[in-house]
Design a protein around this motif. Structure first.
Motif, PDB file in Angstrom:
ATOM      1  N   ALA A  42      54.431  50.741  50.301  1.00 54.82           N
ATOM      2  CA  ALA A  42      54.299  49.557  50.032  1.00 54.82           C
ATOM      3  C   ALA A  42      53.157  48.977  49.953  1.00 54.82           C
ATOM      4  CB  ALA A  42      55.630  48.967  50.467  1.00 54.82           C
ATOM      5  N   GLY A  43      53.136  48.339  48.823  1.00 54.55           N
ATOM      6  CA  GLY A  43      51.976  47.053  48.749  1.00 54.55           C
ATOM      7  C   GLY A  43      52.367  45.682  48.060  1.00 54.55           C
ATOM      8  N   THR A  44      51.189  45.175  47.146  1.00 53.47           N
ATOM      9  CA  THR A  44      50.737  44.295  46.413  1.00 53.47           C
ATOM     10  C   THR A  44      50.217  44.675  44.813  1.00 53.47           C
ATOM     11  OG1 THR A  44      51.607  42.656  47.927  1.00 53.47           O
ATOM     12  CG2 THR A  44      50.388  41.713  45.998  1.00 53.47           C
ATOM     13  N   LEU A  45      50.877  45.101  44.001  1.00 55.50           N
ATOM     14  CA  LEU A  45      49.547  44.334  42.763  1.00 55.50           C
ATOM     15  C   LEU A  45      49.743  43.104  41.687  1.00 55.50           C
ATOM     16  CD1 LEU A  45      51.089  48.014  41.338  1.00 55.50           C
ATOM     17  CD2 LEU A  45      49.459  47.650  42.470  1.00 55.50           C
ATOM     18  N   ILE A  46      48.576  43.441  41.614  1.00 51.10           N
ATOM     19  CA  ILE A  46      48.155  41.405  41.005  1.00 51.10           C
ATOM     20  C   ILE A  46      47.430  42.096  39.181  1.00 51.10           C
ATOM     21  CG2 ILE A  46      47.458  40.158  40.446  1.00 51.10           C
ATOM     22  CD1 ILE A  46      46.921  39.393  43.732  1.00 51.10           C
ATOM     23  N   ASP A  47      48.157  41.790  38.667  1.00 51.64           N
ATOM     24  CA  ASP A  47      47.880  42.329  36.767  1.00 51.64           C
ATOM     25  C   ASP A  47      47.328  40.333  36.176  1.00 51.64           C
ATOM     26  OD1 ASP A  47      48.701  44.961  36.541  1.00 51.64           O
ATOM     27  OD2 ASP A  47      50.911  44.218  37.655  1.00 51.64           O
ATOM     28  N   VAL A  48      46.185  41.147  35.282  1.00 51.65           N
ATOM     29  CA  VAL A  48      46.388  40.057  34.234  1.00 51.65           C
ATOM     30  C   VAL A  48      46.204  40.817  33.168  1.00 51.65           C
ATOM     31  CG1 VAL A  48      44.452  38.882  34.123  1.00 51.65           C
ATOM     32  CG2 VAL A  48      44.208  38.922  35.970  1.00 51.65           C
ATOM     33  N   PHE A  49      46.781  39.707  32.097  1.00 53.35           N
ATOM     34  CA  PHE A  49      46.568  40.310  30.854  1.00 53.35           C
ATOM     35  C   PHE A  49      46.099  39.114  29.789  1.00 53.35           C
ATOM     36  CE2 PHE A  49      50.488  41.032  33.082  1.00 53.35           C
ATOM     37  CZ  PHE A  49      50.596  43.052  32.529  1.00 53.35           C
ATOM     38  N   THR A  50      45.506  40.123  28.887  1.00 53.43           N
ATOM     39  CA  THR A  50      45.094  39.982  27.947  1.00 53.43           C
ATOM     40  C   THR A  50      45.335  39.992  26.235  1.00 53.43           C
ATOM     41  OG1 THR A  50      43.319  38.104  27.186  1.00 53.43           O
ATOM     42  CG2 THR A  50      42.857  40.345  27.807  1.00 53.43           C
ATOM     43  N   PRO A  51      45.619  38.883  25.224  1.00 55.39           N
ATOM     44  CA  PRO A  51      45.829  38.186  25.907  1.00 55.39           C
ATOM     45  C   PRO A  51      47.137  37.277  26.432  1.00 55.39           C
ATOM     46  CG  PRO A  51      46.897  38.470  23.236  1.00 55.39           C
ATOM     47  CD  PRO A  51      46.091  39.593  24.099  1.00 55.39           C
ATOM     48  N   GLN A  52      47.801  36.361  26.886  1.00 58.51           N
ATOM     49  CA  GLN A  52      48.477  36.090  28.012  1.00 58.51           C
ATOM     50  C   GLN A  52      50.148  36.176  27.183  1.00 58.51           C
ATOM     51  OE1 GLN A  52      48.938  31.715  29.142  1.00 58.51           O
ATOM     52  NE2 GLN A  52      50.769  31.755  27.880  1.00 58.51           N
ATOM     53  N   ARG A  53      50.583  37.145  28.118  1.00 61.09           N
ATOM     54  CA  ARG A  53      51.909  37.282  27.705  1.00 61.09           C
ATOM     55  C   ARG A  53      52.871  36.577  28.658  1.00 61.09           C
ATOM     56  NH1 ARG A  53      53.196  43.483  29.746  1.00 61.09           N
ATOM     57  NH2 ARG A  53      55.480  42.454  28.942  1.00 61.09           N
ATOM     58  N   ASP A  54      53.378  35.887  26.859  1.00 67.65           N
ATOM     59  CA  ASP A  54      54.198  35.082  27.062  1.00 67.65           C
ATOM     60  C   ASP A  54      55.904  34.945  27.115  1.00 67.65           C
ATOM     61  OD1 ASP A  54      52.497  32.982  25.669  1.00 67.65           O
ATOM     62  OD2 ASP A  54      52.986  33.629  23.804  1.00 67.65           O
ATOM     63  N   ASP A  55      56.089  36.139  27.385  1.00 66.89           N
ATOM     64  CA  ASP A  55      57.732  36.955  27.971  1.00 66.89           C
ATOM     65  C   ASP A  55      57.490  36.837  29.797  1.00 66.89           C
ATOM     66  OD1 ASP A  55      56.023  38.838  27.212  1.00 66.89           O
ATOM     67  OD2 ASP A  55      56.607  40.601  28.078  1.00 66.89           O
ATOM     68  N   PHE A  56      55.996  36.921  30.040  1.00 64.41           N
ATOM     69  CA  PHE A  56      56.208  37.013  31.542  1.00 64.41           C
ATOM     70  C   PHE A  56      55.804  35.514  32.304  1.00 64.41           C
ATOM     71  CE2 PHE A  56      54.293  41.051  32.764  1.00 64.41           C
ATOM     72  CZ  PHE A  56      55.437  41.715  32.145  1.00 64.41           C
ATOM     73  N   ILE A  57      55.690  34.190  31.327  1.00 66.22           N
ATOM     74  CA  ILE A  57      55.616  32.534  31.363  1.00 66.22           C
ATOM     75  C   ILE A  57      57.430  31.994  31.485  1.00 66.22           C
ATOM     76  CG2 ILE A  57      54.780  30.633  30.906  1.00 66.22           C
ATOM     77  CD1 ILE A  57      52.926  33.121  31.726  1.00 66.22           C
TER      78      ILE A  57
END
Length: 68
Positions: free
Chosen positions: A52-67
């Motif tokens: 178990a842990g934590t992941l930090i994702d960064v997308f480009t271009p921005q994923r509007d479906d995650f906002i």
């Protein structure tokens, strides 16, 4: 489990904690705290959580479906 999928975005994943097996294309990598993965657009990828842990994702271009 993060099922295999793809999308038109570039994606970088930083492993904040835990252990994960990531499959990107035809390769599988075990990653842990401090590791970073890059996924090219439209390449199949997914993961299995080993510890178990934590992941930090960064997308480009921005994923509007995650906002929200």
């Amino acid at each position: 489990v993060g099922p295999m999928h793809n999308h038109p975005h570039e994606q970088t994943t930083y492993v904040k904690s835990g252990v994960f097996d990531f499959t990107v294309g035809d390769e599988t990598h075990r990653v842990s705290a401090g590791d970073t993965l890059y996924k090219k657009p439209n390449v199949m990828h997914g993961c299995i959580c080993v510890e178990a842990g934590t992941l930090i994702d960064v997308f480009t271009p921005q994923r509007d479906d995650f906002i929200s």
